[in-house]
Design a protein around this motif. Structure first.
Motif, mmCIF file in Angstrom:
data_model
loop_
_atom_site.group_PDB
_atom_site.id
_atom_site.type_symbol
_atom_site.label_atom_id
_atom_site.label_comp_id
_atom_site.label_asym_id
_atom_site.label_seq_id
_atom_site.Cartn_x
_atom_site.Cartn_y
_atom_site.Cartn_z
ATOM 1 N N VAL A 154 0.843 -1.208 0.000
ATOM 2 C CA VAL A 154 0.000 0.000 0.000
ATOM 3 C C VAL A 154 0.874 1.253 0.000
ATOM 4 C CG1 VAL A 154 -1.635 1.325 1.406
ATOM 5 C CG2 VAL A 154 -1.932 -1.144 1.126
ATOM 6 N N ASN A 155 0.633 2.125 -0.968
ATOM 7 C CA ASN A 155 1.369 3.397 -1.040
ATOM 8 C C ASN A 155 0.516 4.530 -0.480
ATOM 9 O OD1 ASN A 155 3.730 4.953 -2.133
ATOM 10 N ND2 ASN A 155 2.063 6.026 -3.165
ATOM 11 N N VAL A 156 1.197 5.500 0.106
ATOM 12 C CA VAL A 156 0.524 6.709 0.579
ATOM 13 C C VAL A 156 1.296 7.893 -0.004
ATOM 14 C CG1 VAL A 156 -0.257 7.969 2.618
ATOM 15 C CG2 VAL A 156 -0.023 5.484 2.735
ATOM 16 N N GLY A 157 0.654 8.701 -0.834
ATOM 17 C CA GLY A 157 1.365 9.811 -1.497
ATOM 18 C C GLY A 157 0.491 11.062 -1.538
ATOM 19 N N THR A 158 1.148 12.205 -1.628
ATOM 20 C CA THR A 158 0.412 13.480 -1.699
ATOM 21 C C THR A 158 0.378 13.974 -3.138
ATOM 22 O OG1 THR A 158 0.928 14.080 0.566
ATOM 23 C CG2 THR A 158 0.472 15.901 -0.926
ATOM 24 N N TYR A 159 -0.806 14.083 -3.682
ATOM 25 C CA TYR A 159 -1.010 14.575 -5.046
ATOM 26 C C TYR A 159 -2.253 15.464 -4.998
ATOM 27 C CZ TYR A 159 1.180 9.920 -5.239
ATOM 28 O OH TYR A 159 1.942 8.815 -4.972
ATOM 29 N N ARG A 160 -2.198 16.612 -5.631
ATOM 30 C CA ARG A 160 -3.278 17.584 -5.461
ATOM 31 C C ARG A 160 -4.618 17.070 -6.008
ATOM 32 N NH1 ARG A 160 -0.593 21.547 -9.944
ATOM 33 N NH2 ARG A 160 -2.099 21.254 -11.616
ATOM 34 N N TYR A 172 -3.942 15.098 -9.689
ATOM 35 C CA TYR A 172 -2.753 15.226 -10.515
ATOM 36 C C TYR A 172 -1.560 14.565 -9.823
ATOM 37 C CZ TYR A 172 1.413 16.972 -12.686
ATOM 38 O OH TYR A 172 2.640 17.016 -13.287
ATOM 39 N N ALA A 173 -1.173 13.414 -10.336
ATOM 40 C CA ALA A 173 0.054 12.763 -9.848
ATOM 41 C C ALA A 173 0.999 12.730 -11.034
ATOM 42 C CB ALA A 173 -0.235 11.356 -9.355
ATOM 43 N N SER A 174 2.206 13.259 -10.866
ATOM 44 C CA SER A 174 3.075 13.428 -12.031
ATOM 45 C C SER A 174 3.727 12.100 -12.444
ATOM 46 C CB SER A 174 4.093 14.548 -11.798
ATOM 47 O OG SER A 174 4.857 14.293 -10.674
ATOM 48 N N PRO A 175 4.315 12.064 -13.656
ATOM 49 C CA PRO A 175 4.879 10.815 -14.171
ATOM 50 C C PRO A 175 5.887 10.210 -13.198
ATOM 51 C CG PRO A 175 4.970 12.567 -15.831
ATOM 52 C CD PRO A 175 4.489 13.198 -14.569
ATOM 53 N N LEU A 208 5.232 11.860 5.685
ATOM 54 C CA LEU A 208 5.810 10.716 4.965
ATOM 55 C C LEU A 208 5.232 10.585 3.568
ATOM 56 C CD1 LEU A 208 5.926 8.125 7.878
ATOM 57 C CD2 LEU A 208 7.853 9.331 6.836
ATOM 58 N N SER A 209 3.984 10.997 3.449
ATOM 59 C CA SER A 209 3.301 10.897 2.170
ATOM 60 C C SER A 209 3.910 11.828 1.115
ATOM 61 C CB SER A 209 1.833 11.215 2.444
ATOM 62 O OG SER A 209 1.143 11.529 1.339
ATOM 63 N N THR A 210 4.674 12.814 1.572
ATOM 64 C CA THR A 210 5.297 13.758 0.635
ATOM 65 C C THR A 210 6.757 13.390 0.362
ATOM 66 O OG1 THR A 210 6.100 15.251 2.351
ATOM 67 C CG2 THR A 210 3.869 15.634 1.548
ATOM 68 N N ILE A 211 7.209 12.302 0.984
ATOM 69 C CA ILE A 211 8.608 11.889 0.814
ATOM 70 C C ILE A 211 8.656 10.673 -0.116
ATOM 71 C CG2 ILE A 211 10.588 10.868 2.026
ATOM 72 C CD1 ILE A 211 9.904 12.519 4.426
ATOM 73 N N ALA A 212 9.594 10.692 -1.052
ATOM 74 C CA ALA A 212 9.677 9.584 -2.015
ATOM 75 C C ALA A 212 10.377 8.382 -1.370
ATOM 76 C CB ALA A 212 10.407 10.040 -3.267
ATOM 77 N N LEU A 213 9.644 7.594 -0.595
ATOM 78 C CA LEU A 213 10.217 6.339 -0.089
ATOM 79 C C LEU A 213 10.379 5.404 -1.291
ATOM 80 C CD1 LEU A 213 8.188 5.667 3.211
ATOM 81 C CD2 LEU A 213 10.280 6.964 2.890
ATOM 82 N N GLY A 300 -5.404 22.065 5.000
ATOM 83 C CA GLY A 300 -4.945 22.715 3.769
ATOM 84 C C GLY A 300 -3.466 23.052 3.839
ATOM 85 N N GLN A 301 -2.740 22.683 2.797
ATOM 86 C CA GLN A 301 -1.306 22.990 2.727
ATOM 87 C C GLN A 301 -1.019 23.523 1.315
ATOM 88 O OE1 GLN A 301 0.922 22.357 5.287
ATOM 89 N NE2 GLN A 301 2.918 22.213 4.335
ATOM 90 N N PRO A 302 -1.736 24.623 0.925
ATOM 91 C CA PRO A 302 -1.564 25.102 -0.457
ATOM 92 C C PRO A 302 -0.229 25.819 -0.641
ATOM 93 C CG PRO A 302 -2.899 26.636 0.781
ATOM 94 C CD PRO A 302 -2.627 25.486 1.703
HETATM 95 C C1 LIG Z 1 2.186 19.946 -0.161
HETATM 96 C C2 LIG Z 1 2.657 19.035 -1.264
HETATM 97 C C3 LIG Z 1 1.906 18.890 -2.418
HETATM 98 C C4 LIG Z 1 2.314 18.025 -3.438
HETATM 99 N N1 LIG Z 1 1.545 17.914 -4.566
HETATM 100 C C5 LIG Z 1 1.899 17.046 -5.542
HETATM 101 C C6 LIG Z 1 1.072 16.879 -6.699
HETATM 102 O O1 LIG Z 1 0.056 17.556 -6.860
HETATM 103 N N2 LIG Z 1 1.434 15.956 -7.612
HETATM 104 C C7 LIG Z 1 2.586 15.212 -7.478
HETATM 105 O O2 LIG Z 1 2.864 14.386 -8.347
HETATM 106 N N3 LIG Z 1 3.402 15.373 -6.424
HETATM 107 C C8 LIG Z 1 3.091 16.259 -5.439
HETATM 108 N N4 LIG Z 1 3.892 16.424 -4.343
HETATM 109 C C9 LIG Z 1 5.130 15.612 -4.244
HETATM 110 C C10 LIG Z 1 4.803 14.208 -3.812
HETATM 111 O O3 LIG Z 1 3.960 14.207 -2.703
HETATM 112 C C11 LIG Z 1 6.068 13.428 -3.462
HETATM 113 O O4 LIG Z 1 6.860 13.330 -4.620
HETATM 114 C C12 LIG Z 1 5.797 12.044 -2.899
HETATM 115 O O5 LIG Z 1 7.025 11.369 -2.746
HETATM 116 C C13 LIG Z 1 4.885 11.232 -3.775
HETATM 117 O O6 LIG Z 1 4.666 9.960 -3.210
HETATM 118 P P1 LIG Z 1 5.223 8.631 -3.926
HETATM 119 O O7 LIG Z 1 6.725 8.718 -3.865
HETATM 120 O O8 LIG Z 1 4.690 7.551 -3.074
HETATM 121 O O9 LIG Z 1 4.692 8.640 -5.305
HETATM 122 C C14 LIG Z 1 3.512 17.292 -3.310
HETATM 123 C C15 LIG Z 1 4.271 17.433 -2.145
HETATM 124 C C16 LIG Z 1 3.863 18.310 -1.145
HETATM 125 C C17 LIG Z 1 4.704 18.479 0.079
#
Ligand SMILES: Cc1cc2nc3c(=O)[nH]c(=O)nc-3n(C[C@H](O)[C@H](O)[C@H](O)COP(=O)(O)O)c2cc1C
Length: 479
Positions: A154-160, A172-175, A208-213, A300-302
């Motif tokens: 299970v992955n946890v990531g931050t994508y807008r 939006y999750a980038s490539p 942790l969700s914003t860190i590329a583990l 909110g963390q805009p």
């Molecule tokens: C506040 C915040 C917002 C973010 N928004 C995005 C986003 O919209 N799209 C994206 O691809 N990465 C975004 N990121 C970066 C990803 O969260 C980061 O690369 C993270 O490692 C992604 O998880 P993953 O490695 O499991 O894919 C954001 C990071 C932060 C701190």
């Protein structure tokens, strides 16, 4: 350690870093208050009685822009300096042992559960954050949970996340991001991707969700390891995904293949300080179950225009990773690694004790290759000697200005990955989807072959300074 957003707000309150705001409007007013407060390095804000919304439906912002918030979220002692935090995290990471989440049957997130026609994401006072945003972004401090269909982790990531209608969200999750890879795997076998999006949660999970583990390591397991106990989760009936039991608001649903449904996403005020990526069609999530706690708090963390750092001020997400990768590649005598600039992603500084000819160049070249993913990441790589503190940008600039002849020691190499959010992609490159950038390598170490003849630094020796400081201690008191 703190287990939920409410506990985090209480801890900030105890430290005098918290303020309540009543009667603000979701339409640009909350976003602008947040911007002005972030620029002033001000306290965390909790908005209540928001125009058009019942009391108790709240929004929290400005929680991690300052060091107090980041240290609380990550569990760093308050007295640690920035470089010590990076080194401490590096050490923790190297000893990592997964502590999986613990399944529970009940938790505060189950206080309200909506399904079918009752689902309405507009129930929450989602701000329109910036003037030219294409809509209301509920996901700025979001964690998005997905499961790999092949490997099961299970992955946890931050994508807008942008609201499309009552039951539909675009994300939006980038490539290359883990959720991007996972959702594409489901679509390749003709299935919708199960997704859970959490809009207010334990600050460590968010961090942790914003860190590329690395691929295959769940942020849940890492959170459990840092806390010393598994994160409590509830399994959502339909998606079978684990959601944090103490979360504030969670939307669970499915993301269909984009050929079936995708919607216009953007523009959005991005972390580099521009609306660079414009509007594109992006995948959606159709909500099947909406959970929320009583008196929910939307987190909110805009982004706010740099130099305000809307992410975490201490770059453990980039510097720790880079330092570890360089050491794993066998690089010796690295004294410190730090990453500066918007998002703490763009200017990497590595301090080293030069041991052989080409040592600094070798480290810089590897750093350029390792530090990528996301717009402009690692665009400038600077190497400095061991007497320079890489976290102190003034010291780094001193070295760049005095130990680097640009004619010989600055190189530009083209062709590294950036992303659509890079404002320097010209229209032609953007149209071709050529998301690449050059990187600049600045060697600000004393030239190796005559470093012993380099002019001595004009500073008193540590012994002399110590002696003078102890003799003249009254003079220097409180200075
Ligand atoms: C506040 C915040 C917002 C973010 N928004 C995005 C986003 O919209 N799209 C994206 O691809 N990465 C975004 N990121 C970066 C990803 O969260 C980061 O690369 C993270 O490692 C992604 O998880 P993953 O490695 O499991 O894919 C954001 C990071 C932060 C701190």
């Amino acid at each position: 350690m703190i287990d939920d957003l409410r506990g985090f707000l209480d801890a900030l309150k105890e430290r005098g870093k918290f303020r309540e705001v009543n009667n603000a409007d979701w339409d640009l007013e909350i976003g602008t208050i947040n911007e002005l407060m972030a620029e002033r390095q001000g306290p965390a804000l909790l908005f209540d009685n928001i125009e058009g919304y019942p009391q108790g439906f709240r929004v929290a912002t400005n929680l991690m822009h300052h060091r107090v918030g980041q240290k609380l979220a990550f569990g760093f002692p308050e007295e640690m300096n920035d470089l010590e935090c990076v080194a401490d995290w590096k050490d923790k990471w190297n000893k990592f042992q997964p502590v999986p989440p613990v399944e529970v049957k009940d938790g505060p997130i189950k206080e309200n559960i909506l399904k079918g026609d009752d689902i309405d994401i507009y129930k929450f006072p989602t701000p329109k954050w910036h003037t030219h945003d294409g809509g209301r972004y509920i996901g700025t401090g979001v964690i998005t949970i997905t499961r790999d269909p092949e490997q099961g982790w299970v992955n946890v990531g931050t994508y807008r996340v942008m609201i499309q209608d009552k039951t539909t969200l675009a994300f939006y999750a980038s490539p290359g991001k883990h959720a991007t890879i996972m959702r594409e795997k489901y679509w390749a076998i003709g299935k919708p991707c199960p997704v859970a999006m959490c809009f207010g949660q334990d600050p460590l999970l968010f961090a942790l969700s914003t860190i590329a583990l690395p691929w295959g390591i769940s942020e849940y397991d890492m959170a459990g390891y840092i806390k010393g106990k598994g994160v409590e989760v509830i399994i959502d009936d339909e998606t079978k995904l684990p959601i944090p039991a103490t979360a504030e608001i969670v939307a669970c649903g499915f993301s269909p293949p984009p050929q079936e449904d995708s919607r216009e996403e953007g523009p959005f005020g991005e972390w580099q300080g521009y609306y660079a990526s414009g509007t594109r069609n992006e995948p959606v999530v159709c909500i099947k179950t909406l959970y929320y706690r009583n008196d929910p708090i939307l987190f909110g963390q805009p982004p706010v225009k740099p130099p305000v750092n809307t992410w975490f001020p201490i770059p453990i997400h980039t510097a720790t990773f880079l330092w570890n990768e360089l050491e794993k590649a066998g690089m010796m005598d690295i004294k410190g690694v730090y990453v500066h600039g918007p998002g703490n992603r763009i200017i990497a500084v590595i301090s080293l004790k030069q041991r052989y000819l080409g040592h600094a160049k070798q480290i810089a070249t590897l750093a350029g290759a390792f530090l990528q993913g996301g717009a402009c990441t690692g665009r400038y790589i600077i190497t400095v000697d061991e007497d320079i503190d890489p976290s102190n940008l003034d010291e780094v600039l001193w070295a760049v200005c005095t130990r680097c002849d640009p004619e010989k020691y600055i190189n530009i190499v083209p062709g590294f990955l950036t992303s659509p959010l890079d404002p320097m992609l010209d229209p032609e490159k953007r149209a071709k989807k050529d998301f690449t950038t050059g990187k600049v390598f600045i060697n600000a170490c004393k030239p190796y072959h005559w470093k012993d003849k380099f002019p001595p630094v004009n500073v008193a020796s540590p012994e002399l300074r110590e002696k003078v400081l102890s003799k003249w201690s009254e003079l220097f008191k409180d200075v």
